[in-house]
Write a protein that holds these residues in place. Structure first.
Motif, PDB file in Angstrom:
ATOM      1  N   THR A 209       1.986   8.344  -1.861  1.00  0.00           N
ATOM      2  CA  THR A 209       0.585   7.948  -1.741  1.00  0.00           C
ATOM      3  C   THR A 209       0.337   7.226  -0.429  1.00  0.00           C
ATOM      4  OG1 THR A 209      -1.163   6.635  -2.711  1.00  0.00           O
ATOM      5  CG2 THR A 209       1.059   5.834  -3.070  1.00  0.00           C
ATOM      6  N   GLY A 210      -0.909   7.299  -0.028  1.00  0.00           N
ATOM      7  CA  GLY A 210      -1.294   6.619   1.204  1.00  0.00           C
ATOM      8  C   GLY A 210      -1.715   5.192   0.963  1.00  0.00           C
ATOM      9  N   GLU A 211      -1.773   4.823  -0.310  1.00  0.00           N
ATOM     10  CA  GLU A 211      -2.140   3.458  -0.667  1.00  0.00           C
ATOM     11  C   GLU A 211      -0.907   2.592  -0.472  1.00  0.00           C
ATOM     12  OE1 GLU A 211      -3.347   3.249  -4.673  1.00  0.00           O
ATOM     13  OE2 GLU A 211      -4.485   1.406  -4.427  1.00  0.00           O
ATOM     14  N   LEU A 212      -0.939   1.775   0.561  1.00  0.00           N
ATOM     15  CA  LEU A 212       0.297   1.111   0.932  1.00  0.00           C
ATOM     16  C   LEU A 212       0.651  -0.030  -0.012  1.00  0.00           C
ATOM     17  CD1 LEU A 212       0.085   1.130   4.821  1.00  0.00           C
ATOM     18  CD2 LEU A 212       1.399   2.616   3.337  1.00  0.00           C
ATOM     19  N   VAL A 213      -0.347  -0.833  -0.356  1.00  0.00           N
ATOM     20  CA  VAL A 213      -0.104  -1.954  -1.271  1.00  0.00           C
ATOM     21  C   VAL A 213      -0.765  -1.590  -2.591  1.00  0.00           C
ATOM     22  CG1 VAL A 213      -0.229  -4.469  -1.486  1.00  0.00           C
ATOM     23  CG2 VAL A 213      -0.370  -3.407   0.762  1.00  0.00           C
ATOM     24  N   GLU A 214      -0.118  -1.931  -3.691  1.00  0.00           N
ATOM     25  CA  GLU A 214      -0.602  -1.429  -4.974  1.00  0.00           C
ATOM     26  C   GLU A 214      -2.013  -1.860  -5.332  1.00  0.00           C
ATOM     27  OE1 GLU A 214       2.322  -0.690  -8.541  1.00  0.00           O
ATOM     28  OE2 GLU A 214       3.355  -1.494  -6.782  1.00  0.00           O
ATOM     29  N   GLU A 215      -2.352  -3.119  -4.940  1.00  0.00           N
ATOM     30  CA  GLU A 215      -3.699  -3.567  -5.294  1.00  0.00           C
ATOM     31  C   GLU A 215      -4.675  -3.454  -4.125  1.00  0.00           C
ATOM     32  OE1 GLU A 215      -1.099  -5.923  -5.861  1.00  0.00           O
ATOM     33  OE2 GLU A 215      -0.740  -5.248  -7.908  1.00  0.00           O
TER      34      GLU A 215
END
Lengths: 95, 393
Positions: free
Chosen positions: B226-232
């Motif tokens: 995923t490109g979402e680096l930090v989970e939140e």
């Protein structure tokens, strides 16, 4: 009559300081060294050869002697000769 | 005198003969003639140059003075023209040759296109033809190379630049193709998903955060990275990478035991003919009879004169002798053949990156003269696919 006319002409020429060739109907002969002869006011070509050219004018003939003579140009009253000239002789009429 | 004026008017060199030359010359000058270069060459012979326009006067006077005139030669424009006209054929051929050379020199003989892919080259040539620029065309009235250049650039969007150079009778074009780079796409936030079911063997995520590890079984559509680096967090970046997974394919094949093939024996009969419209005129070889089974091949050649196709065509017919051969193959051979073709078609389907790791025969049966073969392939291939996230709509 002719003699008288001639005298008058000579007198007018002298009096008005006119060139004598115009007044007296005589040929004007210009030579450039001995290679060209320019004759104006002549009345006829009498003889023409390599060594001798005779030209008629009002009162006589002009004899041009030389070698390799030739006519460079000939017009009605003008004549341009070329060649090696030796002499120009005048032979007036009646001599 | 030989001046310019006399050259245009024309002058003549003549020879006079007679005893009354001097009076004759004098009479001529009296009439307005201009004589020059008078020279005596003999006792009664003289050569001189006169103007052409004085000639009638001399002719008129010569009888009176009993002179003979002989023309030696003429000089100047009138004589040149006269000579030219006399040689009409020469003049015409000269003009024709000049025109011919002029036309040839002003004809476009070749177009050379460099630096472009064949498709683009073809489209450039097509466009050039529509501008009236093609071999065999006169370059007179043709557009300037600069104009052609700008037109080509306008009409063909794939061209980045094209140089048109006229070299003698040929056009040299040098083109540079546009390389398409979708730069914007690369930067958009995305994630990687699986295109197929498989087991992850190796994953190499260049950008983004991996979500699967080695030996994980993934389903189709499952996110791999995923490109979402930090989970939140809200930070989305572009994801890039490769996930090599083991996938499985089943291939089913039915192969006949008996095979019939038509083989040409190598012997052939040739026959030639002319074809005019639908009418065929056999010329040679038509008497040869075809024995047995034959396969006929016909080659028709067009004859062209420039762009024009002649209505007559050359026809070559080849009759190949055929031998029918039947092959009987064993089960084992067929299995090999089947596996080979299955492998090849699978690789063709999956692309170059895929590698077949293992193959297993699941079933090998014989029914109705055919062999049924079911194979299972283990393949290692890249299953990662980039999916873009639409943001903020």
């Amino acid at each position: 009559m002719a003699k008288w006319q001639q005298n008058i002409r000579a007198w007018i020429g002298r009096y008005f300081d006119l060139p004598s060739d115009v007044m007296l109907d005589l040929p004007r002969i210009t030579t450039i060294g001995s290679i060209h002869v320019y004759i104006e006011n002549h009345t006829g070509l009498l003889h023409f050869s390599d060594n001798e050219i005779r030209i008629q004018y009002k009162k006589g003939q002009v004899r041009i002697l030389g070698s390799g003579l030739g006519i460079k140009m000939m017009l009605k009253e003008e004549l341009l000769l070329e060649g090696e000239l030796k002499s120009v002789e005048f032979l007036p009429d009646g001599q | 005198m030989g001046n310019q004026h006399d050259f245009y008017q024309g002058t003549m060199n003549i020879r006079l003969k007679g005893s009354l030359i001097e009076p004759f010359l004098h009479a001529c000058t009296r009439q307005g003639c201009q004589l020059s270069r008078v020279r005596r060459i003999g006792d009664d012979e003289v050569v001189l140059t006169i103007r052409l326009r004085d000639w009638p006067i001399m002719r008129k006077l010569r009888k009176k003075y009993r002179c003979k005139i002989e023309i030696i030669d003429g000089k100047g424009v009138p004589f040149l023209v006269k000579r030219m006209v006399k040689k009409t054929s020469l003049l015409l051929s000269f003009i024709a040759a000049v025109i011919f050379i002029f036309v040839l020199a002003n004809t476009l003989w070749s177009i050379e296109v460099k630096g472009l892919s064949p498709e683009l080259e073809a489209s450039v040539e097509k466009k050039l033809k529509s501008y009236g620029v093609y071999p065999g065309k006169l370059t007179i009235g043709m557009d300037d190379p600069i104009e052609i250049q700008s037109k080509l650039l306008d009409d063909i969007p794939d061209l980045l630049w094209v140089g048109v150079k006229k070299q003698g009778t040929s056009y040299h074009l040098y083109g540079v193709e546009k390389t398409r780079q979708d730069l914007d796409e690369n930067d958009r936030p995305s994630y990687l998903v699986a295109t197929k079911k498989g087991m992850v063997i190796r994953s190499f995520i260049k950008k983004g955060r991996p979500l699967v590890s080695v030996y994980d079984i993934v389903k189709k559509g499952q996110p791999l990275a995923t490109g979402e680096l930090v989970e939140e967090g809200d930070v989305f970046v572009h994801t890039e990478g490769e996930v090599i997974a083991e996938t499985w394919y089943k291939a089913e094949q039915q192969l006949p035991l008996k095979h019939i093939l038509d083989l040409t024996s190598g012997e052939a009969n040739y026959s030639y003919g002319l074809k005019i419209g639908s009418f065929k005129l056999p010329l040679w070889g038509w008497w040869k009879s075809d024995e047995g089974k034959v396969r006929e091949e016909e080659v028709v050649t067009d004859w062209n004169v420039r762009d024009w196709t002649l209505p007559i065509q050359w026809q070559k017919k080849t009759a190949f002798q055929i031998d029918r051969v039947s092959f009987n193959q064993s089960k084992k051979e067929l299995q090999e053949i089947g596996a080979k073709t299955a492998r090849r078609s699978l690789l063709q389907q999956l692309g170059e990156d895929a590698a077949i790791k293992d193959e297993k025969v699941l079933h090998l049966g014989e029914e109705h003269g055919k062999v049924k073969l079911i194979l299972l392939f283990k393949v290692h291939e890249n299953i990662a696919e980039t999916k873009y996230i639409s943001q903020g709509d």
